[in-house]
Design an enzyme around this catalytic site. Structure first.
Site, PDB file in Angstrom:
ATOM      1  N   LYS A 161       4.085  12.139  51.493  1.00 42.13           N
ATOM      2  CA  LYS A 161       4.301  10.703  51.719  1.00 42.13           C
ATOM      3  C   LYS A 161       5.253  10.390  52.869  1.00 42.13           C
ATOM      4  CE  LYS A 161       2.986   9.071  47.179  1.00 42.13           C
ATOM      5  NZ  LYS A 161       3.403   8.717  45.836  1.00 42.13           N
TER       6      LYS A 161
ATOM      7  N   ILE B  47       6.040   8.156  36.983  1.00 40.77           N
ATOM      8  CA  ILE B  47       4.980   7.817  37.938  1.00 40.77           C
ATOM      9  C   ILE B  47       3.952   8.941  37.974  1.00 40.77           C
ATOM     10  CG2 ILE B  47       6.467   6.317  39.312  1.00 40.77           C
ATOM     11  CD1 ILE B  47       6.393   8.537  41.488  1.00 40.77           C
TER      12      ILE B  47
HETATM   13  P1  ATR Z   1       6.581  12.148  47.074  1.00 39.69           P
HETATM   14  O1  ATR Z   1       6.015  11.948  48.423  1.00 39.69           O
HETATM   15  O2  ATR Z   1       5.540  12.186  46.025  1.00 39.69           O
HETATM   16  O3  ATR Z   1       7.711  11.261  46.701  1.00 39.69           O
HETATM   17  P2  ATR Z   1       8.422  14.094  48.026  1.00 39.69           P
HETATM   18  O4  ATR Z   1       8.761  13.148  49.127  1.00 39.69           O
HETATM   19  O5  ATR Z   1       8.178  15.535  48.349  1.00 39.69           O
HETATM   20  O6  ATR Z   1       7.144  13.647  47.207  1.00 39.69           O
HETATM   21  O7  ATR Z   1       9.597  13.959  46.938  1.00 39.69           O
HETATM   22  C1  ATR Z   1       9.653  14.797  45.839  1.00 39.69           C
HETATM   23  C2  ATR Z   1      10.872  14.447  44.991  1.00 39.69           C
HETATM   24  O8  ATR Z   1      10.907  15.353  43.876  1.00 39.69           O
HETATM   25  C3  ATR Z   1      12.196  14.617  45.715  1.00 39.69           C
HETATM   26  O9  ATR Z   1      13.119  13.713  45.156  1.00 39.69           O
HETATM   27  C4  ATR Z   1      12.556  16.062  45.382  1.00 39.69           C
HETATM   28  O10 ATR Z   1      13.913  16.385  45.452  1.00 39.69           O
HETATM   29  P3  ATR Z   1      14.566  16.915  46.854  1.00 39.69           P
HETATM   30  O11 ATR Z   1      14.743  15.677  47.686  1.00 39.69           O
HETATM   31  O12 ATR Z   1      15.817  17.548  46.456  1.00 39.69           O
HETATM   32  O13 ATR Z   1      13.545  17.860  47.438  1.00 39.69           O
HETATM   33  C5  ATR Z   1      12.113  16.123  43.938  1.00 39.69           C
HETATM   34  N1  ATR Z   1      11.858  17.504  43.523  1.00 39.69           N
HETATM   35  C6  ATR Z   1      10.772  18.262  43.844  1.00 39.69           C
HETATM   36  N2  ATR Z   1      10.889  19.497  43.303  1.00 39.69           N
HETATM   37  C7  ATR Z   1      12.074  19.532  42.634  1.00 39.69           C
HETATM   38  C8  ATR Z   1      12.766  20.506  41.860  1.00 39.69           C
HETATM   39  N3  ATR Z   1      12.247  21.732  41.667  1.00 39.69           N
HETATM   40  N4  ATR Z   1      13.954  20.175  41.313  1.00 39.69           N
HETATM   41  C9  ATR Z   1      14.475  18.941  41.496  1.00 39.69           C
HETATM   42  N5  ATR Z   1      13.869  17.967  42.218  1.00 39.69           N
HETATM   43  C10 ATR Z   1      12.693  18.243  42.780  1.00 39.69           C
END
Ligand code: ATR
Length: 267
Positions: free
Chosen positions: A73, A223
């Site tokens: 995104k 979501i």
């Molecule tokens: P989207 O476009 O669907 O919002 P994204 O921009 O990749 O996807 O965001 C993913 C979210 O999930 C982020 O808040 C991410 O945290 P980071 O900013 O620290 O990367 C969070 N997220 C994904 N994997 C995670 C994990 N293993 N533990 C904690 N947070 C995670």
């Protein structure tokens, strides 16, 4: 669905993972309802392949656009020549379309979809205190939409704290009187709790926040659409919280997506 022919415009949903997506089913039904000659197909694109995919899309003649989800995104914006006000303000997009001149235009509908979905289930966030887990593309959209909807206090908690702070600073540039805090996973004292991270999509994922701090007075929102009942929602139910599933956010925006892609509302 209309028969697919050489005239059909092709749309994709791009994601990694892809198995959970429900947009093709829902959007193809809306296209059919509007007699729109288009089809939505899922494409599993890992993060490192996005640049190649975007180049490929630009060269396709019968390509209409994409629905964009985890983890693209935010990254997708750099390949789009035009951004709507929403996409530009939120630094993220969940749809883009191709124009006649070959340019790609990105737009973000998650915020409006989430708020419409809440309202459709008779939930209001006005004057409430909200804990938002996440600071990625979806979280950016939700944060703006929640504050526009009159949330009294917003706490943003994210694994990478710098991203939560960047989001807070961006929101304060829009309106310096917003009451925004950085969270640590403790959600006590909040009326509404929202998971906008991708945690919960996969079996064995960690929880996005400290579920021991949930209490019966809270509304806990997802979501994530698949699985329908994530580990967070299961924990929330055990704690006696009200819950709000992930699908209404998509239901709240699927007509808007169709309209953005050219399947007119009035057809
Ligand atoms: P989207 O476009 O669907 O919002 P994204 O921009 O990749 O996807 O965001 C993913 C979210 O999930 C982020 O808040 C991410 O945290 P980071 O900013 O620290 O990367 C969070 N997220 C994904 N994997 C995670 C994990 N293993 N533990 C904690 N947070 C995670």
């Amino acid at each position: 669905m209309k028969e697919i022919t050489g005239h059909t415009k092709v749309f994709f949903i791009i994601a990694d993972p892809i198995h959970h997506v429900q947009t093709p089913q829902m959007l193809n039904r809306v296209f059919a309802k509007h007699q729109f000659d288009g089809v939505v197909v899922p494409l599993h694109i890992p993060k490192q392949s996005l640049a190649d995919a975007m180049k490929f899309f630009k060269g396709l003649k019968n390509f209409g656009g994409c629905v964009v989800t985890v983890p693209h995104k935010m990254d997708v914006l750099q390949y789009c020549e035009r951004l709507t006000k929403e996409a530009s303000m939120m630094g993220a997009a969940n749809v883009f379309r191709k124009h006649e001149d070959g340019s790609l235009e990105a737009h973000m509908l998650d915020g409006e979809g989430f708020i419409r979905g809440l309202k459709g289930h008779n939930h209001s966030v006005k004057n409430k205190s909200v804990y938002l887990a996440g600071a990625g593309g979806a979280a950016n959209a939700l944060a703006f939409a929640l504050l526009n909807e009159g949330v009294a206090k917003l706490t943003i908690g994210n694994r990478t704290q710098q991203k939560a702070e960047d989001l807070r600073d961006k929101l304060l540039m829009v309106n310096s009187s917003f009451d925004i805090h950085i969270g640590t996973g403790n959600v006590s004292g909040h009326d509404v709790v929202v998971n906008a991270t991708s945690l919960g999509l996969k079996d064995g994922d960690a929880l996005p926040l400290d579920v021991d701090t949930l209490d019966t007075s809270q509304l806990v929102c997802e979501i994530i659409m698949q699985p329908k009942e994530t580990a967070l929602l299961k924990a929330a139910l055990q704690k006696g919280c009200q819950i709000h599933y992930g699908t209404p956010m998509l239901e709240g925006q699927v007509e808007l997506m169709a309209e953005f892609f050219g399947a007119s509302k009035d057809e």
